[in-house]
Structure formats: structure tokens, C-alpha cells
Write a protein that holds these residues in place. Structure first.
Motif, PDB file in Angstrom:
ATOM      1  N   ARG A 108       0.816  -1.077   0.017  1.00 40.25           N
ATOM      2  CA  ARG A 108      -0.041   0.103   0.017  1.00 40.25           C
ATOM      3  C   ARG A 108       0.780   1.332  -0.011  1.00 40.25           C
ATOM      4  N   LEU A 114       0.030  -5.517   2.966  1.00 38.50           N
ATOM      5  CA  LEU A 114      -0.958  -6.286   3.216  1.00 38.50           C
ATOM      6  C   LEU A 114      -0.390  -7.608   2.838  1.00 38.50           C
ATOM      7  N   ILE A 116      -2.503 -11.201   1.986  1.00 37.51           N
ATOM      8  CA  ILE A 116      -3.930 -11.727   1.869  1.00 37.51           C
ATOM      9  C   ILE A 116      -3.924 -13.157   1.450  1.00 37.51           C
ATOM     10  N   GLU A 120      -9.146 -15.723   1.709  1.00 33.31           N
ATOM     11  CA  GLU A 120      -9.778 -14.209   2.044  1.00 33.31           C
ATOM     12  C   GLU A 120     -10.399 -13.637   0.596  1.00 33.31           C
ATOM     13  N   LYS A 156     -12.992  -3.328  -1.091  1.00 31.33           N
ATOM     14  CA  LYS A 156     -13.010  -4.051   0.245  1.00 31.33           C
ATOM     15  C   LYS A 156     -11.514  -3.898   1.037  1.00 31.33           C
ATOM     16  N   TYR A 157     -10.737  -3.757   0.488  1.00 28.19           N
ATOM     17  CA  TYR A 157      -9.478  -3.424   1.107  1.00 28.19           C
ATOM     18  C   TYR A 157      -8.797  -1.741   1.288  1.00 28.19           C
TER      19      TYR A 157
END
Lengths: 251, 242
Positions: A108, A114, A116, A120, A156-157
């Protein structure tokens, strides 16, 4: 036709006009010949002479403007999808890969990554697409893919700041293959983070656990086996761009 | 004795469009072959029988074509601008100068073109009355303009099939647009071959016309000036005219 009338002229008039015009044609030929040589002797910019690269970038600025989220790649019924999906290229798909321990890395910001898991990602709403996959080599195949829309994933993220940038970069876990894609194409409603093909889990040679499906681009941009995702306002490195291809490679 | 009659044949603009188009089209065909090689699936034949493969390996080898896709694409997508703009200006010139009247087939052209072909095959002595171009030329040169437009449109459909999805669908889809683009390229090269042969047969006076713009009227030939469509149109019975 106003110039269509006959004229009575001397032979030397004819000779002089002939010599003049053929001299102009000869000069033009010399210009073409040396222009062609000049073009090929220009400094290299990622595998193609600099002036040619500039025109490819100009093409992107022209045709990129036609790109709209309203322009969707044509979709087909499931029955149209081929069973034997062509495997083309294995760059970035080294053997020492362990899918069980794989996690998608989403950078990010510097120092803020992140991790994942596939489970997920599979919890997000699934989108399927059957479209005519187009390879830059010139062949195409109607193929069936499933995964999460990139725009759903970004929502979503909470990747709002990231998707406000100009480009997304993707890199395979072994860093052997990498692509950079302009954000309008990344956010296009048909762009998927894909984990299924023909309704079954993605095969290893098609980029398991997770690959990109981006119908508005040639196959070279559909990176298989995504390792790291990052965002930038500069063009991220791109494997085929470095080998003389157009960066945009949009359809 | 030192004087000769000349007549203006090709306007300066048309000569420039013609000679610019020649190298540009050559580059487009050449770079197109570099692209085509990476998916060279077209052939003439039926079932398992192939009469002609596009292209034989010996052809690729002779011209060092393999593995130059990136180079072909970048040249193609650079020189497409020269091809399109030069072609567009040419068509605009034809329209606004009135030259189109001399090149677009008229109601007699299709009938007369047979007489021209018979003449060229030495089976018929006289040519039908003509202006700048004979009936066969009108059909061929108008056809090649339509082919150019076709190459541009099929090319756009392959280049950006999502953005120009309507155009792509109208041409029968992505795969068909590629086939059509390829066939047009083959037709261009065939046109080129016939064109060059005809120019050689027609001779120096005709060739000079496309460079210097004028043609010398042979003294032995009859020249009739008629006042038909436009006041000063010259109608000639000159069998050397190409």
C-alpha cells in the motif's frame, strides 16, 4: 480540369521540366533512404528507437482516450469457451514455488504491505467472464475465467489512495515476470483477480493461485501467479515493454 | 520542328500523394509481415490439402522475418499515421478538385473494361474513347482506394477491438477482421505487381507523367477535343495511355 489544355512547348522546356521533376523524386528517395537509416540508428528506448517509442506513447495518448468503462470486451455463453486453453509462456513461473504458503502481497505504501490469503480473496463476490482472450502474437481464444473484480477487491481493502495513482504494478513471486498497467484499465469492470478457469481451480500452468485477467489488454499483461501488487504514478517496470513492445498494449 | 505539344496529366498534389504512399505502403506491408509471422495460420487449400501456405519457411528465411514481432508492431503503429493521413488528404483532394470524375467508374466502365482487357491482350485493336484513365484503370484505381479504406478500418478493428467494438462486429469479429486485413494486403501486392508491369509496357511518356505531371502528345496520333461534361475536357484516342 483547368490544366487539361494542350500547350505548344520547346523540346528544351520538356527536358528541363523532366530533369527538375526527376531530381525532386531522386532527392525524395534519398530522404526516405537516409531517414529510414537515421530512424534505426537513434538511441534505444526499451528495445525500440527513441522516435518510434515516442510515437507508441503518442498512440496511447490518442487511443487511450477512447477507453471507457462503457466499452466492454464482448462476452460469450459458457458453451463457447474452449476446453483446451492454450498455455503460452512460463516467464516468472519457476519450479520452486509453494502454493500452500502463498499470500498476495499488496504494497500500500513503503513499509505498509498487506498479506492476503486465497481464502480471503475467495470470500469476496465472485465474477465470471467468458471473453475472447487475445494474444499479442495474433491468435485469440474464447476462454472462461472466474475471480474477484479488481474494483471490488480495491473497495474491500480500502485502496482508494492507491487506485487514485496512475499505475498498478504486478510481480511474480520469483520476480521473473512483471507488468505495469494504467489505472483506468485496472479499474475496468471486466478486470479480475482470477482463481478459476472453466469453473475449476486455476491450473498451475495458468497462474495458480491467483492471476490477472484484463480483457482490455493483450495476454502479455494478464500476469500469471501474482506475488506482489504495488501502485505508482510512474510506469512500473514491464517485462515486454523492456523488450520493445508498447507499454499500453490496450485493445 | 523543335516544338511539341504537351498536356498536363497529373496535378502536383496527386503526384506527391502517389510517391509518398509508395514507401509508406511498402513499410506497412513489410512490418505487417513481421507481425503476421508470429501467428501465420493462413493458407490456400481444403481439408489437409494445402496449395499455398502463407508463408513458406524459405520466404521467412530469405527476408530474416522470424522473431521480429515487437519491431513490426512498433513500425506498423508509427507509419499507420502516414498511410492514413496521406490517404485521407488524397481522397479529400480528389473530391474537392473534381479529379474524382476522372477516376470513379461511370456507367460505361464495366462494359468497356472488357474491351480494354481484350485490347491489352492484343485481341482487339481499338480502345474505347477515354479521358485520363480507361475503364479498366478507373475500376482498378477506385478499387485500390476502397482497399486502402478497407485496410484502415480492418486494421483499426484488430488494433483496438474493444474500443472500436461496433466496427469490429461489423467486420465479422476480431478473427475475420484479421483475415480481411491480410487478404487486402495480398491484394495490394498483386495490384503493385500488375501496376508496375503495366507502367513498364505503357512506356516512358506515361511514367514521366506521374513524375513531371505532363505528357507529350505524339504527333502521329489524332487528338480530338470534345466539349462534353466540363468545357475543356480533352478526349484522346491514344492507345499508349495508361
Amino acid at each position: 480540369m483547368k490544366n487539361n489544355t494542350e500547350k505548344l512547348v520547346t523540346k528544351s522546356h520538356i527536358r528541363n521540366r523532366t530533369i527538375f521533376s526527376f531530381s525532386v523524386l531522386a532527392l525524395f528517395s534519398v530522404f526516405i533512404f537516409f531517414g529510414w537509416r537515421w530512424l534505426h540508428n537513434q538511441p534505444d528506448d526499451n528495445g525500440t528507437p527513441k522516435p518510434v517509442r515516442n510515437v507508441l506513447n503518442f498512440d496511447e495518448s490518442v487511443f487511450g482516450n477512447f477507453l471507457s468503462n462503457d466499452h466492454l470486451a464482448k462476452t460469450f455463453p459458457v458453451s463457447a469457451a474452449v476446453k483446451n486453453v492454450r498455455v503460452n509462456g512460463s516467464e516468472g513461473m519457476s519450479d520452486d514455488f509453494d502454493p500452500a504458503s502463498w499470500k498476495l502481497k499488496v504494497a500500500r505504501k513503503p513499509g505498509d504491505t498487506l498479506l492476503i490469503t486465497l481464502d480471503e480473496i475467495k470470500k469476496l463476490p465472485k465474477t465470471e467472464i467468458i471473453f475472447d482472450f487475445k494474444c499479442i502474437e495474433g491468435w485469440s481464444q474464447v476462454t472462461h475465467w472466474g475471480g474477484v473484480k479488481f474494483s471490488d477487491f480495491a473497495k474491500k481493502y480500502g485502496l482508494d489512495d492507491q487506485t487514485a495513482m496512475k499505475y498498478m504494478g504486478l510481480i511474480t513471486p520469483d520476480a521473473g515476470y512483471y507488468v505495469g498497467i494504467d489505472m483506468p484499465s485496472v479499474m475496468h469492470p471486466q478486470t479480475l483477480l482470477c482463481y478459476e478457469m472453466n469453473g475449476k481451480p486455476l491450473p498451475m500452468n495458468q497462474g495458480a493461485p491467483l492471476r490477472l485477467i484484463i480483457p482490455v489488454k493483450y495476454g502479455i499483461k494478464h500476469l500469471k501467479r501474482i506475488g506482489t501488487m504495488f501502485f505508482s504514478n510512474e510506469r512500473p517496470p514491464d517485462y515486454w515493454y523492456e523488450r520493445g513492445y508498447d507499454y499500453f498494449s490496450g485493445l | 520542328m523543335a516544338n511539341k505539344k504537351i498536356v498536363q496529366k497529373h496535378p502536383l498534389a496527386i503526384r506527391w500523394f502517389h510517391w509518398i504512399n509508395f514507401p509508406v505502403l511498402a513499410i506497412m506491408v513489410w512490418s505487417g509481415v513481421l507481425i503476421y509471422w508470429s501467428n501465420d495460420v493462413y493458407r490456400v487449400g481444403w481439408g489437409d490439402k494445402t496449395i499455398l501456405k502463407f508463408f513458406p519457411d524459405s520466404f521467412y528465411k530469405a527476408f530474416h522475418i522470424p522473431f521480429r514481432l515487437a519491431e513490426g508492431m512498433s513500425l506498423h503503429f508509427m507509419f499507420m499515421w502516414f498511410f492514413a493521413i496521406n490517404g485521407l488528404l488524397y481522397i479529400l483532394f480528389l473530391v474537392f478538385s473534381g479529379e474524382w470524375r476522372l477516376i470513379v467508374p461511370n456507367k460505361n466502365s464495366f462494359k468497356e473494361s472488357w474491351q480494354v482487357i481484350l485490347h491489352d491482350m492484343h485481341l482487339r485493336r481499338a480502345l474505347p474513347l477515354q479521358k485520363k484513365y480507361n475503364a479498366a484503370q478507373r475500376i482498378a484505381y477506385t478499387g485500390v482506394i476502397i482497399m486502402g479504406i478497407g485496410s484502415l478500418l480492418t486494421g483499426l478493428a484488430i488494433y483496438k477491438p474493444v474500443q472500436f467494438h461496433i466496427l469490429c462486429a461489423m467486420l465479422g469479429g476480431y478473427e475475420w477482421a484479421r483475415v480481411e486485413h491480410f487478404i487486402l494486403t495480398i491484394l495490394f501486392t498483386l495490384f503493385f505487381l500488375v501496376h508496375v508491369i503495366q507502367v513498364i509496357i505503357a512506356g516512358w511518356n506515361n511514367f514521366r507523367g506521374m513524375v513531371a505531371g505532363f505528357e507529350v502528345i505524339p504527333e502521329t496520333k489524332t487528338v480530338i477535343t470534345e466539349h462534353t461534361e466540363t468545357s475543356s475536357d480533352t478526349v484522346k484516342t491514344n492507345p499508349d495511355e495508361k
